[in-house]
Design an enzyme around this catalytic site. Structure first.
Site, PDB file in Angstrom:
ATOM      1  N   TYR A  91       0.821  -1.226   0.000  1.00 44.10           N
ATOM      2  CA  TYR A  91       0.000   0.000   0.000  1.00 44.10           C
ATOM      3  C   TYR A  91       0.852   1.272   0.000  1.00 44.10           C
ATOM      4  CZ  TYR A  91      -4.206  -2.709   1.333  1.00 44.10           C
ATOM      5  OH  TYR A  91      -5.253  -3.591   1.392  1.00 44.10           O
ATOM      6  N   LEU A 102     -17.770  -0.068   2.300  1.00 41.81           N
ATOM      7  CA  LEU A 102     -18.641   1.020   1.824  1.00 41.81           C
ATOM      8  C   LEU A 102     -18.846   0.910   0.314  1.00 41.81           C
ATOM      9  CD1 LEU A 102     -17.023   3.971   3.852  1.00 41.81           C
ATOM     10  CD2 LEU A 102     -18.920   2.460   4.509  1.00 41.81           C
ATOM     11  N   LYS A 115     -12.183   2.856   4.756  1.00 44.81           N
ATOM     12  CA  LYS A 115     -11.047   3.769   4.556  1.00 44.81           C
ATOM     13  C   LYS A 115     -11.578   5.192   4.404  1.00 44.81           C
ATOM     14  CE  LYS A 115      -8.690   6.051   1.101  1.00 44.81           C
ATOM     15  NZ  LYS A 115      -9.226   6.811  -0.033  1.00 44.81           N
TER      16      LYS A 115
END
Ligand SMILES: NC(=O)c1ccc[n+]([C@@H]2O[C@H](COP(=O)([O-])OP(=O)(O)OC[C@H]3O[C@@H](n4cnc5c(N)ncnc54)[C@H](OP(=O)(O)O)[C@@H]3O)[C@@H](O)[C@H]2O)c1
Length: 267
Positions: free
Chosen positions: A50, A185, A225
């Site tokens: 990441y 989400l 996030k």
């Protein structure tokens, strides 16, 4: 922050009920992590690929939180030597151990047995408290267990009312494997769903909060996030309401095997 929704792993250790995701957390990573820890988030999810590990390490330092106040999840890549990659991740994070180290995804061939043995060794040497997998199907988990006798504590997979799998949940419950929900989400793709918006109004909450709470009530740990502080704040304000059983059923039935990333890899 400890909550009644924290999840007990089959090793006896406890994992927080939710965490903050950090893939593409590019905006002021250190400040965002320090802010999230101050808000009460106690789990942080990252990975060797990441690019956020140094910023997370810095954010933890800035927060002044003792090591026992946060739960750090990171991952080794399928092409890594898992043992060495664990050490590299810890160096980037400036931590001496992780709480949970995962295989990010199964390799192209096999189930990642060598990776799994590398993580077992890393755990034996105290580099991580627990080990698990991500993006694994049930047959691939079975192969790891057959090879080593070691059951993963966690499978981190894409999971939301719009894309989830009762069969995977049954399997995980039977084996004592906890699920962590990534892209909880839907990466924003289903926040305008009418059913969700209607239900959010009923509870005086937002669609994002409903998606997060659905996971928490199912004992699945979501990892939303948020680059925006307002989002991080909103996403954590989910411990002051309860979705009624009927509404949990309505959310379950939104399942269309949706994936924000192309497909649900565990199917
Ligand atoms: N293991 C794996 O293979 C894997 C794969 C994907 C993800 N993950 C993990 O799971 C984490 C979460 O998944 P994700 O980042 O793919 O997607 P996500 O959490 O479903 O969605 C993130 C997006 O939603 C926005 N957002 C956050 N809170 C919001 C709110 N309250 N209202 C409206 N929009 C909101 C964010 O915007 P802002 O950022 O602008 O605030 C961002 O654009 C990742 O960061 C990573 O840690 C793991």
């Amino acid at each position: 922050m400890k909550t009644e929704h924290d999840i007990r792993l089959h090793t006896g250790r406890t994992m927080p009920a939710m965490g903050i995701g950090t893939w593409q957390l590019s905006r002021d990573t250190a400040d965002t992590i320090a802010f999230a820890l101050d808000l009460g988030y106690s789990m942080i999810d990252t990975s060797g690929d990441y690019g956020t590990q140094p910023g997370i390490g810095e954010g933890i330092k800035r927060s002044g939180k003792p090591r026992s106040d946060f739960y750090l999840v990171t991952k080794v890549e399928e092409t890594d030597d898992a043992y060495q990659a664990t050490r590299r991740n810890l160096d980037e994070l400036a931590l001496d151990h992780a709480d949970l180290m995962l295989i990010h995804r199964p390799p192209r061939t096999g189930a990642g047995e060598a990776l799994w043995r590398g993580l077992i060794r890393a755990r034996q040497e105290g580099m991580t408290a627990d080990i698990g997998v991500s993006n694994y199907r049930t047959d691939q988990i079975d192969a790891l267990i057959r090879d080593t006798g070691e059951v993963p504590t966690v499978n981190q997979i894409e999971w939301s009312p719009f894309g989830h799998s009762p069969a995977m949940l049954d399997y995980a419950n039977t084996k004592g494997i906890a699920i962590q929900a990534y892209s909880p989400l839907t990466r924003g793709h289903r926040l305008d769903d009418e059913t969700l918006i209607g239900m959010a109004g009923k509870y005086g909450k937002t669609p994002a909060q409903l998606l997060i709470r659905w996971n928490i009530q199912n004992k699945v740990a979501p990892l939303p996030k948020a680059n925006l502080r307002a989002h991080a704040e909103e996403n954590f304000a989910v411990f002051d309401f309860e979705i009624e059983a009927d509404d949990m059923g309505v959310l379950d039935r939104l399942n269309e095997r949706f994936s924000a990333l192309g497909s649900l890899p565990y199917e």
